[in-house]
Enzyme design. Structure first.
Site, PDB file in Angstrom:
ATOM      1  N   LYS A 114      -1.479   0.180  -3.640  1.00 29.55           N
ATOM      2  CA  LYS A 114      -2.224  -0.826  -3.198  1.00 29.55           C
ATOM      3  C   LYS A 114      -1.491  -1.787  -2.830  1.00 29.55           C
ATOM      4  CE  LYS A 114      -6.879  -1.979  -3.372  1.00 29.55           C
ATOM      5  NZ  LYS A 114      -8.505  -2.623  -4.159  1.00 29.55           N
ATOM      6  N   LYS A 195     -10.508   6.028   8.992  1.00 32.54           N
ATOM      7  CA  LYS A 195     -11.122   5.455   8.141  1.00 32.54           C
ATOM      8  C   LYS A 195     -12.353   3.951   8.029  1.00 32.54           C
ATOM      9  CE  LYS A 195     -10.896   5.910   2.854  1.00 32.54           C
ATOM     10  NZ  LYS A 195     -11.547   4.788   2.694  1.00 32.54           N
ATOM     11  N   LYS A 198     -13.386  -2.112   4.507  1.00 33.69           N
ATOM     12  CA  LYS A 198     -13.923  -3.071   5.502  1.00 33.69           C
ATOM     13  C   LYS A 198     -11.881  -4.061   5.681  1.00 33.69           C
ATOM     14  CE  LYS A 198     -13.776  -5.338   0.370  1.00 33.69           C
ATOM     15  NZ  LYS A 198     -13.072  -3.857  -0.287  1.00 33.69           N
TER      16      LYS A 198
END
Ligand code: TRP
Length: 331
Positions: A114, A195, A198
């Protein structure tokens, strides 16, 4: 044996979409019939990556709550609460941090992934490193047996189990070792075929009005090689068909697939079937959303009374945890 306990959380880091509905919420609704369930809004977790701009936090917390209720979570059956309203999670997080080797946190795959994926935020923070440990505290404080999560969360369950064993080794059996309940569900694709997420701006949100849902599906990507109505297509190359697999009957899937392969139907015909089926799932949700959105006091009551119930359990566990460590009073 007493009823087993299930715990899971969802981050209010954006509005919820149909991927969250089929991937998490619908599963949570099923589980509430069988288990003693604790479901919470992980608002502190959202802060680990969105600390610099909290202007939407309240809105997102409300959106998660409303969607949980609209999807069928029942406050009479499941305890629905906000993480930040049960401050004992923070205390347990501190205690767990004492026994957690830094290397365990640094090697959690989501940490580096991440950090390198997210470029618009500085995730070199203590809070972000501690994300999985906060999650461990969330789970252990309810002595949960099962934690329903998607596959991406399994490393966090794994570290929770390791921390659990380590704590129990030092101080005695305070926490049972929880198990992940892997939610088997195909990845929900977004309107562009990637996928649904947002960050890609390709979501169908539960808060989208019907017109917008229809518009999003109508403009969705299809098999890129099927350009003209007379071209034959391959349904497996169309994200629309991926959604049919989730929302349409087997017969409808066969019909649109056949129509696509033979150019018997156009893409809009295929999308109309999907829109109809999506509406069947979403209409009761929209109706309940509207009901709850008109009742802010009721929403506040539900969240507060759920948090109060959760707190009772968390307070109990902390008495044991403190005592085990030697922080339980002088006598
Ligand atoms: N990390 C989870 C997610 O992003 C949310 C979460 C926080 C959670 N604490 C939890 C899930 C405890 C299960 C149990 O999806």
């Amino acid at each position: 044996m007493s009823v087993q306990r299930v715990l899971s959380g969802i981050q209010p880091s954006g509005r919820l979409h149909i991927g969250n509905l089929v991937g998490a919420l619908q599963n949570w609704v099923r589980l509430q019939e069988q288990y003693e369930c604790y479901y919470f809004i992980a608002d502190w977790h959202a802060l680990t990556s969105q600390y610099a701009d909290t202007s939407k936090l309240k809105e997102f917390v409300k959106d998660v709550l409303v969607n949980c209720l609209a999807a069928g979570l029942d406050p009479e059956k499941a305890t629905i609460f906000a993480q930040s309203r049960v401050i004992e999670h923070a205390e347990l997080h501190v205690l767990l941090s004492m026994v957690t080797p830094l290397s365990w946190l640094e090697r959690v795959p989501t940490y580096k992934e991440k950090q390198s994926e997210v470029k618009d935020k500085d995730l070199n923070t203590y809070g972000f490193l501690g994300y999985p440990l906060l999650q461990s505290a969330d789970i252990l404080i309810y002595r949960a047996d099962y934690v329903p999560v998607g596959v991406d969360q399994m490393p966090h369950i794994e570290i929770t189990r390791e921390i659990c064993r380590r704590f129990n080794n030092f101080y005695g059996e305070v926490f049972p070792e929880p198990e992940g309940l892997l939610t088997q569900f195909p990845k929900v694709v977004g309107t562009d075929g990637r996928k649904m997420s947002k960050t890609y701006n390709n979501c169908v949100y539960l808060s989208d009005p019907p017109k917008e849902v229809e518009q999003k599906i109508r403009t969705m990507t299809t098999d890129p090689q099927r350009i003209k109505r007379t071209d034959k297509g391959d349904p497996e190359l169309s994200p629309v068909f991926q959604l049919h697999k989730i929302f349409s009957t087997k017969q409808e899937q066969d019909e649109v697939a056949e129509g696509c392969r033979t150019a018997g139907i156009g893409c809009i015909d295929c999308k109309k079937v999907l829109i109809k089926n999506l509406f069947t799932v979403l209409e009761p949700i929209w109706e309940k959303r509207n009901h709850y959105l008109k009742k802010p006091d009721l929403l506040e009551d539900i969240l507060e009374s759920g948090s109060k119930k959760a707190r009772e359990v968390a307070v109990e566990t902390m008495l044991d945890a403190r005592k085990a460590i030697g922080l339980g009073g002088l006598k």
